[in-house]
Design a protein around this motif. Sequence first.
Motif, PDB file in Angstrom:
ATOM      1  N   VAL A   7      33.325  49.597  32.023  1.00 25.13           N
ATOM      2  CA  VAL A   7      31.891  50.487  31.543  1.00 25.13           C
ATOM      3  C   VAL A   7      31.394  50.871  30.303  1.00 25.13           C
ATOM      4  O   VAL A   7      32.393  50.861  29.551  1.00 25.13           O
ATOM      5  N   ARG A   8      30.217  50.488  30.161  1.00 24.86           N
ATOM      6  CA  ARG A   8      29.643  50.236  28.720  1.00 24.86           C
ATOM      7  C   ARG A   8      28.126  51.168  29.075  1.00 24.86           C
ATOM      8  O   ARG A   8      27.453  50.398  29.286  1.00 24.86           O
ATOM      9  N   ARG A 122      30.666  44.013  36.070  1.00 22.81           N
ATOM     10  CA  ARG A 122      31.739  44.246  35.356  1.00 22.81           C
ATOM     11  C   ARG A 122      33.016  44.252  37.040  1.00 22.81           C
ATOM     12  O   ARG A 122      34.040  43.648  36.287  1.00 22.81           O
ATOM     13  N   LEU A 123      32.477  45.017  37.628  1.00 23.02           N
ATOM     14  CA  LEU A 123      34.105  45.695  38.099  1.00 23.02           C
ATOM     15  C   LEU A 123      33.734  44.287  39.286  1.00 23.02           C
ATOM     16  O   LEU A 123      35.935  44.789  39.715  1.00 23.02           O
ATOM     17  N   ARG A 125      34.450  41.641  38.772  1.00 20.33           N
ATOM     18  CA  ARG A 125      34.499  40.753  37.825  1.00 20.33           C
ATOM     19  C   ARG A 125      36.325  40.852  37.616  1.00 20.33           C
ATOM     20  O   ARG A 125      37.298  40.231  37.642  1.00 20.33           O
ATOM     21  N   PHE A 126      36.563  42.453  37.311  1.00 22.70           N
ATOM     22  CA  PHE A 126      37.614  42.962  36.986  1.00 22.70           C
ATOM     23  C   PHE A 126      38.520  42.587  37.672  1.00 22.70           C
ATOM     24  O   PHE A 126      39.659  42.433  37.957  1.00 22.70           O
ATOM     25  N   VAL A 127      38.023  43.184  39.391  1.00 22.89           N
ATOM     26  CA  VAL A 127      38.924  43.446  40.664  1.00 22.89           C
ATOM     27  C   VAL A 127      39.098  41.293  41.032  1.00 22.89           C
ATOM     28  O   VAL A 127      39.996  41.326  41.526  1.00 22.89           O
ATOM     29  N   GLU A 128      38.719  40.242  40.631  1.00 23.84           N
ATOM     30  CA  GLU A 128      38.250  39.190  41.225  1.00 23.84           C
ATOM     31  C   GLU A 128      39.913  38.853  40.235  1.00 23.84           C
ATOM     32  O   GLU A 128      40.462  37.974  40.517  1.00 23.84           O
ATOM     33  N   ASN A 129      40.036  39.366  39.517  1.00 23.82           N
ATOM     34  CA  ASN A 129      40.952  38.387  38.123  1.00 23.82           C
ATOM     35  C   ASN A 129      42.967  39.450  38.680  1.00 23.82           C
ATOM     36  O   ASN A 129      43.356  39.485  37.685  1.00 23.82           O
ATOM     37  N   LEU A 130      43.159  40.424  39.936  1.00 26.43           N
ATOM     38  CA  LEU A 130      44.085  41.058  39.300  1.00 26.43           C
ATOM     39  C   LEU A 130      45.225  40.256  40.132  1.00 26.43           C
ATOM     40  O   LEU A 130      44.453  39.033  40.719  1.00 26.43           O
TER      41      LEU A 130
END
Length: 130
Positions: A7-8, A122-123, A125-130
Amino acid sequence: MFPFELVRLTDFENEVRIVVRSSVDGAFWEAEIGITSLFVKGSTLLVLSRSKLDAWGQALEALSLGQDVTWMQSDRGPTMSVRLEGERDCPEVVVEDESISMVTVRVPIALEEGWIADHQARLRRFVENL
Protein backbone atom coordinates in the motif's frame (compact mmCIF):
# COMPACT_ATOMS: atom_id res chain seq x y z
CA MET A 1 10.40 -10.26 -3.12
CA PHE A 2 10.85 -8.51 0.23
CA PRO A 3 10.43 -5.75 1.09
CA PHE A 4 7.20 -5.36 -0.90
CA GLU A 5 5.19 -2.14 -0.88
CA LEU A 6 1.60 -3.38 -0.73
CA VAL A 7 0.00 0.00 0.00
CA ARG A 8 1.24 3.47 -0.90
CA LEU A 9 -1.35 6.19 -0.55
CA THR A 10 0.38 9.51 -1.09
CA ASP A 11 0.09 13.04 -2.35
CA PHE A 12 3.77 13.74 -1.62
CA GLU A 13 2.90 15.74 1.52
CA ASN A 14 1.03 12.99 3.34
CA GLU A 15 1.61 9.29 2.98
CA VAL A 16 0.34 5.98 4.34
CA ARG A 17 2.35 2.90 3.42
CA ILE A 18 2.20 -0.78 4.22
CA VAL A 19 5.44 -2.57 3.48
CA VAL A 20 5.61 -6.34 3.79
CA ARG A 21 9.00 -7.11 5.37
CA SER A 22 9.16 -10.92 5.47
CA SER A 23 7.29 -14.19 5.48
CA VAL A 24 6.80 -15.70 8.92
CA ASP A 25 6.01 -19.26 7.82
CA GLY A 26 4.46 -19.04 4.37
CA ALA A 27 1.00 -18.38 5.81
CA PHE A 28 1.72 -15.08 7.58
CA TRP A 29 3.74 -12.02 6.65
CA GLU A 30 5.32 -9.42 8.88
CA ALA A 31 4.55 -5.92 7.68
CA GLU A 32 4.82 -2.34 8.84
CA ILE A 33 2.25 0.38 8.43
CA GLY A 34 3.81 3.83 8.33
CA ILE A 35 2.36 7.32 8.26
CA THR A 36 4.30 10.39 7.24
CA SER A 37 2.94 13.93 7.09
CA LEU A 38 4.20 17.43 7.73
CA PHE A 39 2.79 17.08 11.24
CA VAL A 40 3.25 13.47 12.32
CA LYS A 41 5.43 10.47 11.54
CA GLY A 42 4.95 7.01 12.97
CA SER A 43 4.76 3.31 12.29
CA THR A 44 3.69 0.05 13.83
CA LEU A 45 4.08 -3.60 12.99
CA LEU A 46 1.28 -5.85 11.84
CA VAL A 47 0.87 -9.42 10.68
CA LEU A 48 -0.87 -10.13 7.39
CA SER A 49 -2.61 -13.39 6.56
CA ARG A 50 -4.22 -14.69 3.41
CA SER A 51 -7.64 -13.71 4.80
CA LYS A 52 -6.43 -10.13 5.40
CA LEU A 53 -5.08 -10.00 1.84
CA ASP A 54 -8.43 -11.25 0.52
CA ALA A 55 -10.20 -8.63 2.63
CA TRP A 56 -7.94 -5.92 1.16
CA GLY A 57 -8.96 -7.08 -2.31
CA GLN A 58 -12.63 -6.82 -1.31
CA ALA A 59 -12.01 -3.38 0.17
CA LEU A 60 -10.41 -2.20 -3.08
CA GLU A 61 -13.43 -3.49 -5.00
CA ALA A 62 -15.78 -1.58 -2.68
CA LEU A 63 -13.68 1.57 -3.10
CA SER A 64 -13.94 1.22 -6.89
CA LEU A 65 -17.73 1.28 -6.42
CA GLY A 66 -17.50 4.53 -4.46
CA GLN A 67 -17.88 3.01 -0.98
CA ASP A 68 -15.77 3.89 2.06
CA VAL A 69 -14.03 0.93 3.68
CA THR A 70 -12.46 -0.23 6.91
CA TRP A 71 -9.83 -2.94 6.64
CA MET A 72 -8.62 -5.26 9.43
CA GLN A 73 -11.33 -3.99 11.78
CA SER A 74 -12.03 -7.24 13.62
CA ASP A 75 -8.41 -8.30 14.14
CA ARG A 76 -5.88 -7.39 16.76
CA GLY A 77 -3.54 -4.70 15.60
CA PRO A 78 -4.11 -1.61 13.53
CA THR A 79 -7.23 -0.85 11.51
CA MET A 80 -7.12 1.21 8.33
CA SER A 81 -10.12 3.07 6.95
CA VAL A 82 -10.28 4.87 3.62
CA ARG A 83 -12.93 7.54 3.30
CA LEU A 84 -13.34 8.80 -0.24
CA GLU A 85 -14.70 12.16 0.91
CA GLY A 86 -13.05 13.18 4.12
CA GLU A 87 -13.50 16.22 6.30
CA ARG A 88 -11.24 18.34 4.07
CA ASP A 89 -12.99 17.66 0.75
CA CYS A 90 -10.48 15.02 -0.29
CA PRO A 91 -9.97 11.37 0.57
CA GLU A 92 -8.63 10.57 4.01
CA VAL A 93 -7.02 7.55 5.57
CA VAL A 94 -7.61 6.79 9.23
CA VAL A 95 -5.24 4.42 11.01
CA GLU A 96 -6.26 3.25 14.46
CA ASP A 97 -3.98 1.25 16.71
CA GLU A 98 -6.45 0.65 19.52
CA SER A 99 -4.97 -2.66 20.70
CA ILE A 100 -1.42 -1.49 21.41
CA SER A 101 -0.73 2.26 21.42
CA MET A 102 -4.39 3.44 21.48
CA VAL A 103 -3.49 6.13 18.91
CA THR A 104 -5.62 7.21 15.95
CA VAL A 105 -4.21 9.22 13.05
CA ARG A 106 -6.38 10.84 10.34
CA VAL A 107 -4.48 11.80 7.18
CA PRO A 108 -6.05 13.72 4.29
CA ILE A 109 -4.54 12.54 1.00
CA ALA A 110 -5.35 13.98 -2.42
CA LEU A 111 -5.11 10.65 -4.25
CA GLU A 112 -4.33 10.56 -7.95
CA GLU A 113 -6.64 9.06 -10.52
CA GLY A 114 -6.00 5.34 -10.97
CA TRP A 115 -4.86 4.68 -7.41
CA ILE A 116 -7.37 1.88 -6.88
CA ALA A 117 -6.28 0.00 -10.04
CA ASP A 118 -2.66 0.49 -8.97
CA HIS A 119 -3.38 -1.11 -5.59
CA GLN A 120 -5.31 -3.96 -7.16
CA ALA A 121 -2.24 -4.65 -9.32
CA ARG A 122 0.08 -4.46 -6.28
CA LEU A 123 -2.08 -6.99 -4.43
CA ARG A 124 -2.23 -9.27 -7.47
CA ARG A 125 1.60 -9.18 -7.84
CA PHE A 126 2.07 -10.02 -4.18
CA VAL A 127 -0.42 -12.92 -4.19
CA GLU A 128 1.00 -14.34 -7.44
CA ASN A 129 4.45 -14.57 -5.81
CA LEU A 130 3.30 -16.39 -2.67
